[in-house]
Design a protein around this motif. Structure first.
Motif, short mmCIF file in Angstrom:
data_model
loop_
_atom_site.label_atom_id
_atom_site.label_comp_id
_atom_site.label_asym_id
_atom_site.label_seq_id
_atom_site.Cartn_x
_atom_site.Cartn_y
_atom_site.Cartn_z
N ALA A 135 0.83 -1.21 0.00
CA ALA A 135 0.00 0.00 0.00
C ALA A 135 0.87 1.26 0.00
N ASP A 136 1.96 1.24 0.75
CA ASP A 136 2.85 2.40 0.79
C ASP A 136 3.50 2.62 -0.57
N LYS A 137 3.98 1.55 -1.18
CA LYS A 137 4.61 1.68 -2.50
C LYS A 137 3.60 2.19 -3.53
N GLU A 138 2.38 1.68 -3.48
CA GLU A 138 1.33 2.13 -4.40
C GLU A 138 1.02 3.61 -4.19
N ARG A 139 0.92 4.03 -2.93
CA ARG A 139 0.62 5.43 -2.62
C ARG A 139 1.72 6.35 -3.13
N ARG A 140 2.97 5.98 -2.87
CA ARG A 140 4.10 6.82 -3.32
C ARG A 140 4.19 6.83 -4.85
N THR A 141 3.97 5.70 -5.49
CA THR A 141 4.02 5.64 -6.95
C THR A 141 2.97 6.57 -7.55
N LYS A 142 1.76 6.50 -7.02
CA LYS A 142 0.69 7.36 -7.52
C LYS A 142 1.00 8.83 -7.28
N MET A 143 1.45 9.15 -6.07
CA MET A 143 1.73 10.55 -5.74
C MET A 143 2.85 11.11 -6.61
N PHE A 144 3.95 10.38 -6.75
CA PHE A 144 5.08 10.91 -7.51
C PHE A 144 4.87 10.81 -9.02
N THR A 145 4.00 9.94 -9.49
CA THR A 145 3.62 9.97 -10.90
C THR A 145 2.91 11.29 -11.18
N GLY A 146 2.04 11.70 -10.27
CA GLY A 146 1.38 13.00 -10.39
C GLY A 146 2.36 14.15 -10.34
N VAL A 147 3.33 14.07 -9.43
CA VAL A 147 4.37 15.10 -9.33
C VAL A 147 5.14 15.20 -10.64
N LEU A 148 5.51 14.05 -11.19
CA LEU A 148 6.26 14.04 -12.45
C LEU A 148 5.44 14.67 -13.58
N GLN A 149 4.15 14.42 -13.62
CA GLN A 149 3.29 15.02 -14.64
C GLN A 149 3.18 16.53 -14.45
N THR A 150 3.12 16.97 -13.18
CA THR A 150 3.13 18.41 -12.90
C THR A 150 4.43 19.03 -13.37
N MET A 151 5.55 18.38 -13.10
CA MET A 151 6.85 18.87 -13.55
C MET A 151 6.90 18.96 -15.07
N LYS A 152 6.39 17.94 -15.75
CA LYS A 152 6.35 17.92 -17.22
C LYS A 152 5.55 19.11 -17.73
N GLY A 153 4.39 19.37 -17.13
CA GLY A 153 3.56 20.50 -17.53
C GLY A 153 4.27 21.82 -17.37
N ILE A 154 4.96 21.99 -16.25
CA ILE A 154 5.72 23.22 -16.00
C ILE A 154 6.83 23.36 -17.03
N ALA A 155 7.55 22.26 -17.28
CA ALA A 155 8.68 22.30 -18.21
C ALA A 155 8.27 22.60 -19.64
N GLU A 156 7.08 22.13 -20.05
CA GLU A 156 6.63 22.31 -21.42
C GLU A 156 5.88 23.62 -21.63
#
Length: 158
Positions: A135-156
């Protein structure tokens, strides 16, 4: 006296070795391709305290932005900058019971593109049960996948 010291030292070593063997490290490597050159991406999302923008929270830095500096996120989490290159950095949470580390990196990926990577490494052993670990790994994966997408949006963003 010498014998007691040797016995105590041997006992300490065996406890340390046992603790090290008990660790159960998990890595969560995440990445995405960004439609912007690496230098542009890094300029927009690679700052030591840019995490405040990606995670929509507060971030303050003590000790500058070089190795050894500390950022405080959301007024409660301290992270130590342990390594830095032109397009990456690695941090740790020195007080974390899960020996938490993360790396943010940008790599050139062809003309006008780059690859944005965010890798987490931590010890799930303190979480004890397989269900809690998953559950912890799933939570972190989901949270940081969202963070990465936010970073991508900012960068583009133009």
């Amino acid at each position: 006296m010498i014998v007691r010291t040797s016995v105590a030292a041997a006992a300490a070593l065996s406890l340390t070795a046992g603790a090290a063997q008990a660790a159960e490290f998990v890595a969560i490597p995440l990445e995405t391709v960004v439609d912007a050159p690496a230098d542009v991406v890094w300029k927009k999302v690679g700052g030591w305290c840019d995490i405040g923008t990606w995670m929509k929270t507060s971030c303050t830095v003590s000790g500058g932005d070089g190795v050894g500096s500390v950022r405080r996120i959301a007024d409660r989490v301290d992270e130590l900058l342990v390594a830095k290159t032109a397009w990456s950095y690695t941090y740790s949470q020195p007080k974390s019971p899960i020996d938490y580390h993360g790396t943010v990196e940008v790599r050139p990926e062809g003309k006008g593109k780059s690859r944005l990577l965010y890798t987490l490494v931590y010890d799930v052993e303190p979480l004890k049960t397989p269900e809690a670990k998953a559950a912890d790994k799933e939570r972190r994966t989901k949270m940081f996948t969202g963070v990465l997408q936010t970073m991508k949006g900012i960068a583009e963003a133009k």
